[in-house]
Write a protein that holds these residues in place. Sequence first.
Motif, PDB file in Angstrom:
ATOM      1  N   LYS A  56       0.811  -1.228   0.000  1.00  0.00           N
ATOM      2  CA  LYS A  56       0.000   0.000   0.000  1.00  0.00           C
ATOM      3  C   LYS A  56       0.842   1.275   0.000  1.00  0.00           C
ATOM      4  CE  LYS A  56      -4.010  -1.619   2.696  1.00  0.00           C
ATOM      5  NZ  LYS A  56      -4.671  -1.450   4.015  1.00  0.00           N
ATOM      6  N   ILE A  57       2.048   1.188   0.567  1.00  0.00           N
ATOM      7  CA  ILE A  57       2.873   2.397   0.742  1.00  0.00           C
ATOM      8  C   ILE A  57       3.680   2.647  -0.531  1.00  0.00           C
ATOM      9  CG2 ILE A  57       4.554   3.590   2.214  1.00  0.00           C
ATOM     10  CD1 ILE A  57       2.005   2.763   3.694  1.00  0.00           C
ATOM     11  N   LEU A  58       3.149   3.503  -1.387  1.00  0.00           N
ATOM     12  CA  LEU A  58       3.792   3.792  -2.669  1.00  0.00           C
ATOM     13  C   LEU A  58       4.401   5.195  -2.709  1.00  0.00           C
ATOM     14  CD1 LEU A  58       1.051   2.231  -4.971  1.00  0.00           C
ATOM     15  CD2 LEU A  58       3.182   1.176  -4.205  1.00  0.00           C
ATOM     16  N   SER A  59       4.065   6.026  -1.714  1.00  0.00           N
ATOM     17  CA  SER A  59       4.595   7.389  -1.669  1.00  0.00           C
ATOM     18  C   SER A  59       4.658   7.842  -0.211  1.00  0.00           C
ATOM     19  CB  SER A  59       3.682   8.334  -2.456  1.00  0.00           C
ATOM     20  OG  SER A  59       2.473   8.545  -1.723  1.00  0.00           O
ATOM     21  N   PRO A  60       5.395   8.920   0.074  1.00  0.00           N
ATOM     22  CA  PRO A  60       5.441   9.436   1.457  1.00  0.00           C
ATOM     23  C   PRO A  60       4.053   9.774   2.006  1.00  0.00           C
ATOM     24  CG  PRO A  60       7.175  10.450   0.144  1.00  0.00           C
ATOM     25  CD  PRO A  60       6.329   9.655  -0.809  1.00  0.00           C
ATOM     26  N   ASP A  61       3.148  10.207   1.135  1.00  0.00           N
ATOM     27  CA  ASP A  61       1.782  10.541   1.583  1.00  0.00           C
ATOM     28  C   ASP A  61       1.073   9.324   2.170  1.00  0.00           C
ATOM     29  OD1 ASP A  61       2.175  13.097   0.745  1.00  0.00           O
ATOM     30  OD2 ASP A  61       1.054  12.894  -1.135  1.00  0.00           O
ATOM     31  N   ASP A  62       1.395   8.148   1.619  1.00  0.00           N
ATOM     32  CA  ASP A  62       0.757   6.921   2.114  1.00  0.00           C
ATOM     33  C   ASP A  62       1.178   6.597   3.546  1.00  0.00           C
ATOM     34  OD1 ASP A  62      -0.653   6.499  -0.235  1.00  0.00           O
ATOM     35  OD2 ASP A  62       0.982   5.361  -1.156  1.00  0.00           O
ATOM     36  N   LEU A  63       2.371   7.063   3.940  1.00  0.00           N
ATOM     37  CA  LEU A  63       2.814   6.850   5.329  1.00  0.00           C
ATOM     38  C   LEU A  63       1.890   7.585   6.298  1.00  0.00           C
ATOM     39  CD1 LEU A  63       6.677   7.209   4.829  1.00  0.00           C
ATOM     40  CD2 LEU A  63       5.467   5.111   5.465  1.00  0.00           C
ATOM     41  N   THR A  64       1.369   8.722   5.854  1.00  0.00           N
ATOM     42  CA  THR A  64       0.397   9.485   6.669  1.00  0.00           C
ATOM     43  C   THR A  64      -0.993   8.875   6.557  1.00  0.00           C
ATOM     44  OG1 THR A  64       1.687  11.464   6.188  1.00  0.00           O
ATOM     45  CG2 THR A  64      -0.496  11.804   7.133  1.00  0.00           C
ATOM     46  N   LYS A  65      -1.363   8.528   5.336  1.00  0.00           N
ATOM     47  CA  LYS A  65      -2.698   7.984   5.064  1.00  0.00           C
ATOM     48  C   LYS A  65      -2.982   6.725   5.880  1.00  0.00           C
ATOM     49  CE  LYS A  65      -5.476   6.368   1.132  1.00  0.00           C
ATOM     50  NZ  LYS A  65      -5.448   6.121  -0.326  1.00  0.00           N
ATOM     51  N   LEU A  67      -1.369   5.778   8.693  1.00  0.00           N
ATOM     52  CA  LEU A  67      -0.611   5.917   9.941  1.00  0.00           C
ATOM     53  C   LEU A  67      -1.133   5.019  11.067  1.00  0.00           C
ATOM     54  CD1 LEU A  67       1.708   7.395  11.356  1.00  0.00           C
ATOM     55  CD2 LEU A  67       0.079   9.152  12.053  1.00  0.00           C
ATOM     56  N   VAL A  68      -2.443   4.955  11.239  1.00  0.00           N
ATOM     57  CA  VAL A  68      -3.020   4.153  12.338  1.00  0.00           C
ATOM     58  C   VAL A  68      -2.678   2.673  12.150  1.00  0.00           C
ATOM     59  CG1 VAL A  68      -5.161   3.412  13.469  1.00  0.00           C
ATOM     60  CG2 VAL A  68      -4.881   5.804  12.775  1.00  0.00           C
ATOM     61  N   GLU A  69      -2.845   2.202  10.924  1.00  0.00           N
ATOM     62  CA  GLU A  69      -2.542   0.801  10.603  1.00  0.00           C
ATOM     63  C   GLU A  69      -1.047   0.516  10.808  1.00  0.00           C
ATOM     64  OE1 GLU A  69      -3.094  -2.166   6.769  1.00  0.00           O
ATOM     65  OE2 GLU A  69      -4.170  -0.249   6.783  1.00  0.00           O
ATOM     66  N   ILE A  70      -0.219   1.469  10.385  1.00  0.00           N
ATOM     67  CA  ILE A  70       1.233   1.321  10.522  1.00  0.00           C
ATOM     68  C   ILE A  70       1.630   1.243  11.990  1.00  0.00           C
ATOM     69  CG2 ILE A  70       3.439   2.562  10.231  1.00  0.00           C
ATOM     70  CD1 ILE A  70       2.294   3.572   7.512  1.00  0.00           C
ATOM     71  N   LYS A  71       1.087   2.139  12.795  1.00  0.00           N
ATOM     72  CA  LYS A  71       1.431   2.174  14.229  1.00  0.00           C
ATOM     73  C   LYS A  71       1.020   0.879  14.930  1.00  0.00           C
ATOM     74  CE  LYS A  71       3.530   6.018  15.150  1.00  0.00           C
ATOM     75  NZ  LYS A  71       4.928   5.892  15.588  1.00  0.00           N
ATOM     76  N   ASP A  72      -0.151   0.384  14.586  1.00  0.00           N
ATOM     77  CA  ASP A  72      -0.659  -0.851  15.184  1.00  0.00           C
ATOM     78  C   ASP A  72       0.268  -2.034  14.826  1.00  0.00           C
ATOM     79  OD1 ASP A  72      -2.573  -2.488  16.541  1.00  0.00           O
ATOM     80  OD2 ASP A  72      -3.333  -3.150  14.594  1.00  0.00           O
ATOM     81  N   LEU A  73       0.649  -2.092  13.558  1.00  0.00           N
ATOM     82  CA  LEU A  73       1.531  -3.167  13.093  1.00  0.00           C
ATOM     83  C   LEU A  73       2.930  -3.020  13.704  1.00  0.00           C
ATOM     84  CD1 LEU A  73       1.884  -5.623  11.274  1.00  0.00           C
ATOM     85  CD2 LEU A  73       2.332  -4.069   9.356  1.00  0.00           C
ATOM     86  N   GLU A  74       3.400  -1.777  13.814  1.00  0.00           N
ATOM     87  CA  GLU A  74       4.726  -1.535  14.389  1.00  0.00           C
ATOM     88  C   GLU A  74       4.798  -2.033  15.832  1.00  0.00           C
ATOM     89  OE1 GLU A  74       7.859   1.858  13.840  1.00  0.00           O
ATOM     90  OE2 GLU A  74       6.183   2.644  15.000  1.00  0.00           O
TER      91      GLU A  74
END
Length: 381
Positions: A56-65, A67-74
Amino acid sequence: MGKIYTAMGLMSGTSSDGVDVSIIRSDGNQKFVVLIDKYFQYEEELTQRILKIRDKILSPDDLTKYLVEIKDLEREITLFHFKAVNKSLELSKSDVDLIGFHGQTIFHAPEKKITKQLGDGLLLSQLTKKKVIYNFRQNDLENGGQGAPLAPIFHNALANELNKKFNLGFPMNILNIGGISNVTSTTGHNNLDLEEKIYACDIGPGNCLIDEWMRRNSKKGYDKEGLVARSGKTDKLILNQALDNFTEQSNFEKSLDIKNFDIFFAKGLSLEDGAATITDFTAKLISNGMNFIHNKNNSQKSKWLVCGGGRKNKYLLESIKSNFDDINLNSIDQYELDGDFIESQAFAFLAIRSLKGMPISFPNTTRCQKSVTGGVLVENF
């Protein structure tokens, strides 16, 4: 002699299948002894979540888009690493001074000075009650570097050790076939004029395309020993077109990410023929990079040692060798090392160098403007 530290290195590669853990004793320079190497496999569900978010992460904007999913997985990934740390300490019956925590890469864009590895260093430090060094790549990016490869300074120490033990001679080249393939070429015996002694670069895909083909077209996560590729037939027309279209690594100055590659060119081929074609494509790009190193060293007869998961793919190694008239390509395991754990050992080594403020990347390894240290130290306990 510098102080000897006991350090743990944690590495999770692009296959996203688990965590490699190594504990070493080292001065961060030339001396090192491996105490333990251990692999901890992710649950299949965690692997799938990592692959899904990475896609899903294809650009820096996707890191923000996301973010909740990323933090949970992290958080989940960090807790898994914590369990791996505890188990490794228990098995090795040793204590460690610090932990080098690489994390799980989901995005790497050096031209934008952005790299994202999932792994919460503060949380891991709090849970383990240890000094943790993480975010190894960012300082290199800030100094104009590519953020990769980072293992070369450790490869140099390995090469010197191997030369002492086995009289292998120089130049010595260490080919790491992980998700991406990179090479460290060492031409010297010691740490004097280090910047001139080591040259390194990413040279192409490693296992990433083969693994993706297998995941998408079968129930397997990889092609064990290259057996599926061996049972197929390479489509020469498709292979040559794919090679003609590939311009990503024309000068070997850029670091590579798995998103620089695509298996689309093999669409429509059978599982076996696609595996053969993709493996030969991978082998050809690796061979091009090896030729580049040969020409740099003015030497066709330099020693090649292979580490990383790709060294187990016999078909891939045979395909690489077929691109040369005569090449000496040996698994690093022949020299009393385990080729699965060179990267985790490297991040333990890099953690020590980082703690001491020593450089971990160099103009000739990552293209940074000057030799720089890296990694962020946290003591959250």
